[in-house]
Design a protein around this motif. Sequence first.
Motif, PDB file in Angstrom:
ATOM      1  N   MET A  13       5.174  41.299   3.013  1.00 25.35           N
ATOM      2  CA  MET A  13       6.042  41.063   1.854  1.00 25.35           C
ATOM      3  C   MET A  13       6.495  42.393   1.244  1.00 25.35           C
ATOM      4  N   THR A  14       5.595  43.360   1.197  1.00 24.62           N
ATOM      5  CA  THR A  14       5.947  44.689   0.692  1.00 24.62           C
ATOM      6  C   THR A  14       7.033  45.305   1.561  1.00 24.62           C
ATOM      7  N   LYS A  15       6.891  45.155   2.873  1.00 25.24           N
ATOM      8  CA  LYS A  15       7.901  45.690   3.788  1.00 25.24           C
ATOM      9  C   LYS A  15       9.248  45.005   3.582  1.00 25.24           C
ATOM     10  N   SER A  16       9.242  43.719   3.273  1.00 20.30           N
ATOM     11  CA  SER A  16      10.499  43.002   3.015  1.00 20.30           C
ATOM     12  C   SER A  16      11.209  43.572   1.794  1.00 20.30           C
ATOM     13  N   VAL A  17      10.444  43.836   0.738  1.00 21.72           N
ATOM     14  CA  VAL A  17      11.033  44.389  -0.485  1.00 21.72           C
ATOM     15  C   VAL A  17      11.559  45.805  -0.221  1.00 21.72           C
ATOM     16  N   GLU A  18      10.783  46.609   0.506  1.00 21.19           N
ATOM     17  CA  GLU A  18      11.217  47.974   0.823  1.00 21.19           C
ATOM     18  C   GLU A  18      12.467  47.960   1.694  1.00 21.19           C
ATOM     19  N   SER A  19      12.534  47.023   2.617  1.00 17.66           N
ATOM     20  CA  SER A  19      13.719  46.884   3.465  1.00 17.66           C
ATOM     21  C   SER A  19      14.945  46.545   2.623  1.00 17.66           C
ATOM     22  N   ASN A 123      18.281  36.789   1.165  1.00 18.59           N
ATOM     23  CA  ASN A 123      17.703  36.978   2.509  1.00 18.59           C
ATOM     24  C   ASN A 123      16.281  37.520   2.425  1.00 18.59           C
ATOM     25  N   ALA A 124      16.046  38.429   1.501  1.00 20.31           N
ATOM     26  CA  ALA A 124      14.697  38.987   1.326  1.00 20.31           C
ATOM     27  C   ALA A 124      13.740  37.901   0.847  1.00 20.31           C
ATOM     28  N   LYS A 125      14.208  37.038  -0.065  1.00 15.85           N
ATOM     29  CA  LYS A 125      13.361  35.941  -0.555  1.00 15.85           C
ATOM     30  C   LYS A 125      13.023  34.972   0.571  1.00 15.85           C
ATOM     31  N   VAL A 126      14.006  34.690   1.438  1.00 14.60           N
ATOM     32  CA  VAL A 126      13.757  33.802   2.583  1.00 14.60           C
ATOM     33  C   VAL A 126      12.692  34.420   3.490  1.00 14.60           C
ATOM     34  N   ALA A 127      12.791  35.726   3.725  1.00 15.35           N
ATOM     35  CA  ALA A 127      11.798  36.414   4.556  1.00 15.35           C
ATOM     36  C   ALA A 127      10.404  36.294   3.933  1.00 15.35           C
ATOM     37  N   ILE A 128      10.325  36.461   2.617  1.00 14.46           N
ATOM     38  CA  ILE A 128       9.032  36.360   1.922  1.00 14.46           C
ATOM     39  C   ILE A 128       8.484  34.942   2.030  1.00 14.46           C
ATOM     40  N   ARG A 129       9.349  33.952   1.878  1.00 14.69           N
ATOM     41  CA  ARG A 129       8.891  32.556   1.987  1.00 14.69           C
ATOM     42  C   ARG A 129       8.433  32.234   3.404  1.00 14.69           C
ATOM     43  N   ASP A 159      -3.674  31.763  -3.615  1.00 12.38           N
ATOM     44  CA  ASP A 159      -3.526  33.218  -3.608  1.00 12.38           C
ATOM     45  C   ASP A 159      -2.237  33.638  -2.899  1.00 12.38           C
ATOM     46  N   VAL A 160      -1.954  32.997  -1.777  1.00 12.33           N
ATOM     47  CA  VAL A 160      -0.728  33.318  -1.035  1.00 12.33           C
ATOM     48  C   VAL A 160       0.496  32.956  -1.878  1.00 12.33           C
ATOM     49  N   GLN A 161       0.432  31.845  -2.590  1.00 11.05           N
ATOM     50  CA  GLN A 161       1.555  31.443  -3.456  1.00 11.05           C
ATOM     51  C   GLN A 161       1.745  32.446  -4.589  1.00 11.05           C
ATOM     52  N   LYS A 162       0.642  32.934  -5.158  1.00  7.87           N
ATOM     53  CA  LYS A 162       0.746  33.936  -6.228  1.00  7.87           C
ATOM     54  C   LYS A 162       1.393  35.219  -5.699  1.00  7.87           C
ATOM     55  N   LEU A 163       0.986  35.623  -4.487  1.00 10.42           N
ATOM     56  CA  LEU A 163       1.602  36.793  -3.857  1.00 10.42           C
ATOM     57  C   LEU A 163       3.100  36.575  -3.680  1.00 10.42           C
ATOM     58  N   THR A 164       3.459  35.386  -3.186  1.00  9.34           N
ATOM     59  CA  THR A 164       4.866  35.054  -2.961  1.00  9.34           C
ATOM     60  C   THR A 164       5.646  35.140  -4.265  1.00  9.34           C
ATOM     61  N   ASP A 165       5.105  34.542  -5.323  1.00  6.84           N
ATOM     62  CA  ASP A 165       5.779  34.578  -6.623  1.00  6.84           C
ATOM     63  C   ASP A 165       5.972  36.019  -7.098  1.00  6.84           C
ATOM     64  N   LYS A 166       4.938  36.842  -6.905  1.00  2.04           N
ATOM     65  CA  LYS A 166       5.002  38.246  -7.335  1.00  2.04           C
ATOM     66  C   LYS A 166       6.132  38.980  -6.605  1.00  2.04           C
ATOM     67  N   TYR A 167       6.207  38.806  -5.289  1.00  5.73           N
ATOM     68  CA  TYR A 167       7.214  39.528  -4.518  1.00  5.73           C
ATOM     69  C   TYR A 167       8.616  38.968  -4.710  1.00  5.73           C
ATOM     70  N   VAL A 174      14.819  44.084  -8.208  1.00  2.50           N
ATOM     71  CA  VAL A 174      15.600  45.041  -7.412  1.00  2.50           C
ATOM     72  C   VAL A 174      17.071  44.634  -7.412  1.00  2.50           C
ATOM     73  N   VAL A 175      17.339  43.344  -7.214  1.00  2.00           N
ATOM     74  CA  VAL A 175      18.714  42.843  -7.189  1.00  2.00           C
ATOM     75  C   VAL A 175      19.378  43.047  -8.551  1.00  2.00           C
ATOM     76  N   LYS A 176      18.674  42.734  -9.625  1.00  2.00           N
ATOM     77  CA  LYS A 176      19.236  42.886 -10.971  1.00  2.00           C
ATOM     78  C   LYS A 176      19.565  44.348 -11.252  1.00  2.00           C
ATOM     79  N   HIS A 177      18.663  45.248 -10.851  1.00  2.00           N
ATOM     80  CA  HIS A 177      18.895  46.677 -11.057  1.00  2.00           C
ATOM     81  C   HIS A 177      20.160  47.140 -10.328  1.00  2.00           C
ATOM     82  N   LYS A 178      20.324  46.705  -9.086  1.00  2.00           N
ATOM     83  CA  LYS A 178      21.497  47.105  -8.302  1.00  2.00           C
ATOM     84  C   LYS A 178      22.777  46.500  -8.887  1.00  2.00           C
ATOM     85  N   GLU A 179      22.708  45.256  -9.328  1.00  2.00           N
ATOM     86  CA  GLU A 179      23.886  44.618  -9.930  1.00  2.00           C
ATOM     87  C   GLU A 179      24.274  45.331 -11.225  1.00  2.00           C
ATOM     88  N   ASP A 180      23.284  45.717 -12.026  1.00  2.00           N
ATOM     89  CA  ASP A 180      23.559  46.458 -13.262  1.00  2.00           C
ATOM     90  C   ASP A 180      24.214  47.801 -12.926  1.00  2.00           C
TER      91      ASP A 180
END
Length: 185
Positions: A13-19, A123-129, A159-167, A174-180
């Motif tokens: 999940m970390t790699k997905s966000v970094e990607s 797409n990143a959210k789909v990868a995380i899911r 625990d996995v669901q909590k991780l998913t929610d966090k990421y 990240v998306v909001k920052h880029k849109e701003d």
Amino acid sequence: MLDTIKKDAQTRMTKSVESLRHDLTHLRTGRASVALVDQLQVPYYGSDVPLPQVANIAVADARSLTITPFEKTMVAVVEKAILGSNLGLTPTTVGQVIRINLPALTEQRRKELSKQVAGEGENAKVAIRNIRRDAIHHIKELLKDKKISEDEERRGEDDVQKLTDKYVKEVDGVVKHKEDELMAI
């Protein structure tokens, strides 16, 4: 066993966000950035190579880039590669230096880029899911093989669901920052 599954899911999940972060650096915002053209492929002695391998790229000022090819013969090739890219940039050449002036983004173009950013985020959210689905599948297999109890399975899935929610929340940030950044004039 559960810890291994959770750590693997967290790493992926970390790699997905970094990607996502890396992919968004290549989107044009209001100011010049070397990242705009550093993935551009240029034909060089029969093979395509990234632009930084054949030229020096520098930010001249907030709205322009300069590209200086290492070989004089590469000036026309680099210029053609920039024109052929889907970046919508027009290079001007003075001697061996190629200058790219970035025009101000129109409101329509900003909205298009914002939609593209949102799509990348989705797409990143789909990868995380998908990572969550895989982790839960592995946990269910452990239960089926009677390696863990039902309580451990439920705890592992939570625990996995909590991780998913966090990421997913991190992706939204990240998306909001880029849109701003895109909408800032």
